[in-house]
Every structure is written in C-alpha cells, then in structure tokens.
Design an enzyme around this catalytic site. Structure first.
Site, mmCIF file in Angstrom:
data_model
loop_
_atom_site.group_PDB
_atom_site.id
_atom_site.type_symbol
_atom_site.label_atom_id
_atom_site.label_comp_id
_atom_site.label_asym_id
_atom_site.label_seq_id
_atom_site.Cartn_x
_atom_site.Cartn_y
_atom_site.Cartn_z
ATOM 1 N N ASP A 1 29.445 21.246 47.102
ATOM 2 C CA ASP A 1 29.308 19.827 46.787
ATOM 3 C C ASP A 1 27.903 19.662 46.209
ATOM 4 O O ASP A 1 27.050 20.552 46.336
ATOM 5 C CB ASP A 1 29.508 18.968 48.027
ATOM 6 N N CYS A 2 27.668 18.542 45.565
ATOM 7 C CA CYS A 2 26.447 18.416 44.772
ATOM 8 C C CYS A 2 25.196 18.356 45.642
ATOM 9 O O CYS A 2 25.067 17.479 46.509
ATOM 10 C CB CYS A 2 26.548 17.222 43.850
#
Length: 834
Positions: free
Chosen positions: A325-326
């Site tokens: 995930d970012c």
C-alpha cells in the site's frame, strides 16, 4: 578488421540515433496513442528477445532483466516506473483504481486521466450495495457488454463477454489516457466493525460472500470466463486483491492504520480474515496482491515472509506481483519503528516477497541496502521478473496495441448504453427494503400527484457514487428520479450539510402540508465515512434524527425514509416509529441510483436486496474498534463480531431484506442425510472432530452433496429473489459459529411461479471451522441446513459407510445358497446312478 569494426560502430550509432528519434516521436505524439514497447518500426526491436512474442513470457522477461543496469532495475521497483529509453520502454504507472468503475483521484499520480476525449466512466453502485444482490454473475458482469473483437488478431481463447470495468479501462488506455493497466481492486477485507470508514468498499462481513465476490469480479475484469479456466496468459487488465491481511481500521480515536498492530488469533485468521484472499488467488487467479499498512501480531504485513511467500505463493500458488500500500514500506521504519534503519525496511520487504513499492522508499534506499549487503541483487531480479511478467501479460511488450487483442475497444465502449443499463440493474438489485408497514410501498402512480422530498442526500450526485469513483456519465439523484414520476414536487434539503449541525426543520416542515406523500433522503456521505476516517457513532449525524421524527409526525400519512450510507446506522427509532411506514437502504447506488430508487418506490421494480452486514445498535461503540476478536467472550461481556459469532442485540440481521411479494421454501429430499468422513485412523476422532487437511482432497470431493430447494413466489408481483443457505450445528459453543452461510443463488420468479434451486454442500469447506491453532476441522454430529424458516438435518459420521458393504453381503448369501442347492442336487443324482 579495425576498418570493419569502425563501420559497425557507425552503423550501431546510426541505429541508436534512429531508435532515440523514434522515442522522441512517441513522446511528442498525440495523447490518443497509448504507450507501449517493442515498436515494429524501431530497427532495434528485432534484436530484443524480450520483444519476440513467440517465446514464453518467462524467457522474454529473463532477457529483459539481464539487459538492465542496477540503477535501471531500482527505477522499476516503485509505482511510477521510469522509462528506459535505450530499450524503447516507456514509463509505466502501476497505480490505477477501479473499485466500482474506472476511477480517478485528484492530486495523486495515477495511471488514468479524464482530460482527453473520454471525460467520464460508468459509475456502478459502491461495492457494499452490489454485494446486497447476492448475485455472483452480476458481480462478474458489472457493466458487462458484448465486445466485437477482431478475430484475426486473437491469439488466445477469449470469452464472448467481458467485464465492463475491464472494457472501459481498455477503452481509456486505447484512447491514450492511461499510463498503466494494473488496477488496485477489489477490496476484500472483512467488514468486521460497522464504524470502519472503508467498509463501504467491501462486499460485507461474510467470508464466503467476500470470497465469491473476489472470484467473480477478478475473473470478469481480467477477461476470464465466469466459470474460470479460460484466462491463459493474456490479461484484459490486471486485478489486485487488497489489503492483505486483517486490515479494517483506518483512523479511530487517534489510532491510525500506519501504526496499528492488530492482535489476531490464528483461529480468526484461518476462518475469517484469510479465506477471501485464498479464493481470490486460487480460484480468481488474481495477478496482483496488495499488502496492508498494519502489523499482525507485531509483524508488518509487507515484511511478513510467512504471509507473502509461504502462504500466498507457497500454499495458494499465487503467480503475480505483490505491491505495498502507498508508503507502507516507509512507515516500517519511520512510524512503526520495526527496524533500525531504512535499508533494513527495504531488505525485510524484498526478502519477504514484496515486489513493488507504492512510494519512493525502494528508489531511495535499495542502492545503499545493496552496498551494506542487506539486499541481494537476486531479490531485485525476482521482483522485476514478477513485475515485467504482468506487463507482458497485458500485451504492453507486443508492439502497437491497436493490432493486439483488446486493441479495437474504443472510446464508444466507455459510458455505453449497455453499461449504463447494467449500472441501473445493479442498483435495482442491491437496494434493500427494511420496513414496509401496511404495504405502504409501492406507491400507486395514479394516486400520487404531489411529493415532498426532504433531506441532504436527496439531490447530491456526489453522494451517489461513494469513494474511489471517476466522473460519472449521467448521474441521476433521488430527487431527479422521483421527478420523472411526479409532476409536482416540493424539495428542501432539511440540513445545510449531511452532518446536520444546524437543521432547517422549521423551513422543511412548510412543504409537508398538502402533499400526498413525503420521502426523506438521509444518511451519510464521505464526510462521515471514508478512507482515513472511521466513525465513532452509529447514529445519524447531527440533527438528522430530529428532522426525520419531526417531519414524520407532521405529515398527513406515514413517510418513506431512504438511507444513503455504506456502513450501518442505528435507526431503531425509525424502525419503531409508526409514523415512518417504509425504510429503504440504498447504499451509495452509483450514477443510476436515483432512477432505481424511484422505480422501487413506484413499483416498477420489486426490491430483492439483502443486507450483507449486520446492523448493530449504538451501544456496540462501547467496544474498542481495535479489538480484532471475532468470537465472543461471555465472561467479560464481549459479544463477538458479525452474524457468525455476535451474541448481542441487532437492529437488522445479516441477510435481512423485504419484498413486495412473499416467498416460501421447501427442501427436497437429500440424496443422503449422512456424510461419512473416514479415510484413515486419527487421534482426533476420539475428540469428536477431524482435520480437513488430514481427510485429503479425494475424500473431500467425494463427500460433496447436492442440496435442492423449491422456491415459490406466493405474491402478486414478479420478483428476483436471493436464496441464502445457512448451516448451524446442533451442539452450539466450543467457539463454533452460531450459523454460517454456505451457499446462495438468485432466481427470477413471476407471480405464482415456482422453481428448484440447486446448491452444493461441501462438508470439508462448509461444515468446517477453525481450532485455536488455525487448523480447520469438521465436528462429528448433527447439522441443520436452513433457508428462511425451513430446516433439513444432516449428520457427519466418522465411521465407515457400511451400507454398501452390507448390501454386498446380502447379495453374496443367495449365491452361496444357490451353489449349495445345485451341489446337493448333483450329489444326490450321482448317488442314485451309482
């Protein structure tokens, strides 16, 4: 020799110049040209093995990776992968969204743009409402349309029908408005806690429903058939199942997802949190997986070798890429303090099996991690192999996309009438009727000449689409939908905003008098529930409840209450208020939601949706959202979570939903009412249960049995009905589920019509539950299958099935007697003769 060498150098330099010029032309070409590699007009293309489509992808990727410098390799480990001009490889953006339609998030670098000839995309209902249809084929074909593909360029078997979001994504790419074809969808986390801001993105709280949604959606968007097995190597687009794993808290009372350490038992992981991801990988054949921000029992998901490599790749056979995930890599050091220095974070995620960093951390620290001997180049090569394999499966290294499969999907396929019609169908079939006292609904078109429409969600097109949405094609709000049925409508928002901090009840009351009917459109929006924002209450925001009760008491007849929201709301007050005749939950119904809602209110569609999540009372908020336990603990007053374990009061149950007609059920006799699960001796038989893994695939397959249910529409209105098959054990307790869903299907029935629905019961899957160590086991004893108010008993037996053996013995006995009689006759005859 020297002259020849110089001549070769000149030719090489000339060839390289032509190659660079071609890249310059590509970079300056109109935006309607999609980016691709291996351009046939480039003279160097023929020399690259990675451009030879006749070679297996594995060999092509090996060739490509072998040509990269270390710096070039590192540049490919992040979501915004850099171009490699000397090899004719354009930049690539891994991050695109398509949760319920091709999406665009402003101010974030993503692969999709709506600034060209395509300005919008079909916005389907938010996932939580689509799940309420309990219709896997609908999930598969969300926006599905028949696409005429050029058979001359097809080099693989392709299903005639493909998933509309995948089609529209290809259409956007072919129009030159996409820099990537990897979409980070679907979200298949379990909607464990009703306060979760992202619960709206999920298919709900049930592992079976969530898993089936994942399989159907992924097969559709990637271009597989509904049954699966026809995908092959080529991908229409790439799907990514997220967020792996046990992620269902964003920001609650100051505790955020970046630092949250989820304490999850092996038992709950095995039978609740993990099954949807296993289905997504094993059955859906997802080409991507995203590891989540949070830690599980102290270990960051993206740095967990057991999770990523041992479980996903090793046990489930995952063949794709794993992205973080970012900024999930950076927080391992920066916020979680899990490692001593940034290079350790890089080393941990790469050795765990992660391939791509959504962020800059791997770009910034992989080089120094190699210098410090914390990371081996072989780990980078493995990641690149997974990444470039996906890009090749997408056809991005096969030359001009216009000449490839999916190359003739044009901009006319985006926002097509067929997709818009199916967005309407999805909204119709998901909307749930929660209350309908005295059959207030449907309203008679000939009798209603005026309406009062009140509420902050009545005329908001933004609320319709929920989060992770692109610009819709032609949104219809509830007010606009109702205006197509009633000429005279008085409208008032009732509150200035959804939070309703200052209600306008007195002004709204003025439009109520003299109207034939009142429709209140209330609920939540993205200011109340969203990513990075969990709720702290389950009641309607601000003064909404006061507005509803005041209007209802002032109206001439019971009012209709419509709720737009993703997560459940405690509306016990409305459920018990006789002045509120009907309640409808419409989720976030997408761009056609207003029309679908009006059709249901006026009887042009019979509602058949069912709740995919339990609706809890407000007092559940006393339980910390951080408590991840599924199972109840009566000694401490902890009630458990979801319909499978929760022992507290409910506002509405999972699977609840009314219709304008009524249905009856009848179990047809089972082919067998005993299931024999015995293949070898087991120490655990004495304990009353057997391990599923111990039983083996052959026995589990053999033990499956069909369950047939006769369903009849006993009303006067045609309807589409979701049939839900549950199972419960005769002996409760022992941390087993109270009941659990084991099958579901949909049937369209005309008034008075009946049909037989066939479902399959797999004892190893559907009758099993997890032990404390995470081992899936089946208990011996009685189980009850239930649909509606009907039940059918089956029994699991661990001893051998002796019925066939006994029958065989009975057959042998007469044969022995016959032989004896014949022998006696011959013996007597011979004695007489001699």
């Amino acid at each position: 020799m020297r002259h020849l060498s110089t001549r070769k150098m000149k030719l090489l330099n000339l060839s390289l110049l032509i190659h660079l010029c071609s890249l310059l032309l590509v970079s300056t070409q109109p935006t309607d040209q999609p980016p691709f590699s291996c351009d046939s007009t480039d003279p160097l293309t023929k020399s690259y093995k990675f451009c030879k489509t006749t070679l297996p992808i594995n060999r092509r990727v090996e060739d490509l990776v072998s040509r990269l410098t270390l710096d070039e390799k590192i540049s490919q480990l992040i979501n915004t992968a850099a171009a490699i001009p000397r090899l004719g490889i354009p930049g690539y953006e891994w991050w695109s969204e398509a949760l319920h339609g091709v999406a665009f998030v402003a101010n974030i670098s993503q692969g999709i743009r709506f600034n060209g000839t395509i300005r919008s995309a079909t916005s389907f209902p938010q996932v939580i409402l689509t799940a309420a249809s309990f219709d896997p084929y609908l999930w598969y074909r969300i926006g599905q349309a028949k696409v005429k593909l050029d058979l001359d360029i097809l080099s693989f078997s392709l299903c005639d029908y493909d998933q509309a979001i995948g089609i529209e994504a290809r259409g956007v790419y072919n129009a030159g408005q996409a820099r990537g074809m990897t979409f980070w969808t679907p979200n298949i986390n379990i909607f464990r806690d009703p306060r979760w801001g992202r619960g709206q993105e999920t298919p709900g709280e049930d592992p079976l429903v969530t898993g089936k949604y994942a399989v159907s959606f992924v097969r559709g968007i990637q271009g597989d058939s509904f049954e699966g097995g026809k995908l092959g190597e080529s991908l229409q687009v790439s799907a990514c199942c997220k967020h792996f794993t046990a992620y269902d808290l964003d920001n609650w009372k100051g505790i955020n997802r970046f630092v949250f350490d989820a304490n999850v038992t092996l038992q709950d992981l095995a039978d609740t949190y993990q099954p949807p991801f296993q289905s997504c990988i094993e059955k859906g054949k997802a080409s991507g997986v995203m590891c989540a921000y949070n830690r599980i029992n102290g270990v960051p998901n993206c740095a967990d070798y057991n999770l990523l490599s041992k479980t996903a790749r090793g046990q489930w056979g995952f063949n794709g890429y794993i992205t973080s995930d970012c900024d999930a890599v950076s927080i391992i050091y920066d916020e979680q303090g899990y490692v001593k220095e940034p290079e350790d974070a890089v080393a941990d995620v790469l050795t765990a099996g992660m391939d791509l960093d959504c962020g800059e951390y791997l770009k910034n620290y992989t080089g120094s991690a190699i210098e410090k001997k914390k990371v081996a180049v072989s780990d980078i090569d493995r990641a690149l192999h997974n990444l470039f394999s996906i890009r090749m499966r997408l056809g991005l290294f096969n030359g001009n996309p216009a000449k490839q499969p999916f190359g003739n999907i044009g901009s006319d396929q985006v926002c097509s009438q067929e997709h818009l019609n199916l967005a309407l169908e999805a909204a119709r079939n998901g909307i749930v009727l929660l209350k309908n006292d005295n059959r207030l609904l449907p309203l008679a078109k000939t009798e209603i000449t005026s309406l009062a429409v009140i509420g902050p969600n009545a005329n908001s097109s933004e609320t319709l689409v929920g989060n992770y949405a692109g610009p819709p094609c032609n949104p219809v709000t509830p007010l606009q939908g109702l205006q197509s049925y009633v000429k005279f409508i008085n409208y008032h928002p009732g509150c200035s905003t959804v939070n309703c901090s200052s209600d306008l009840t007195d002004e709204a009351m003025k439009i109520v008098k003299g109207t034939d009917q009142v429709v209140l459109v209330m609920g939540l929006d993205q200011t109340q529930e969203r990513e990075a924002h969990d709720r702290v209450d389950l009641v309607l925001p601000g003064h909404q409840q006061k507005l509803v009760t005041s209007i209802a008491s002032a109206a001439n007849k019971p009012v209709i209450l419509v709720l737009l929201c993703g997560g459940p709301v405690d509306i016990t007050f409305a459920k018990n208020d006789q002045n509120i005749g009907s309640i409808i939950w419409a989720g976030y119904p997408g761009e056609a939601g207003g029309r679908a809602l009006a059709e249901i209110i006026f009887g042009d569609h019979n509602p058949g949706g069912r709740l995919p999540i339990t609706w809890y009372p407000q007092n559940l908020t006393k339980i910390p959202m951080t408590d991840m336990r599924m199972r109840p603990e009566p000694s401490s007053g902890y009630p458990g979570r979801t319909y499978r374990f929760y022992q507290g009061l409910k506002v509405f149950e999972f699977g609840y939903g009314l219709s304008y007609t009524n249905y009856s059920y009848e179990f047809l006799p089972l082919t067998k009412d005993k299931v024999y699960l015995n293949n070898q001796s087991s120490d655990k038989i004495a304990l009353g249960y057997k391990s599923v893994s111990e039983m083996g695939t052959e026995l589990c397959e053999k033990s499956k049995l069909p369950v047939t249910v006769r369903v009849q529409n006993n009303g006067e209105m045609d309807g589409k009905h979701a049939v839900l098959l549950f199972v419960r054990q005769a002996k409760t307790g022992n941390e087993r589920p109270i009941k659990q869903l084991v099958g579901f299907n949909n049937v369209d029935l005309k008034a008075g019509e009946k049909a037989e629905i066939k479902l399959e019961l797999s004892p190893c899957e559907h009758l099993s539950s997890a032990e404390g160590d995470g081992q899936m086991v089946v208990d011996e004893g009685s189980y009850f299958l239930s649909i509606g108010d009907k039940e059918s008993e089956i029994t699991v037996v661990f001893s051998e099935d002796t019925s066939d053996a006994a029958a065989s013995k009975l057959m042998i006995l007469p044969r022995i007697l016959i032989f004896f009689y014949i022998y006696s006759f011959i013996h007597s005859f011979l004695c007489i003769l001699f």
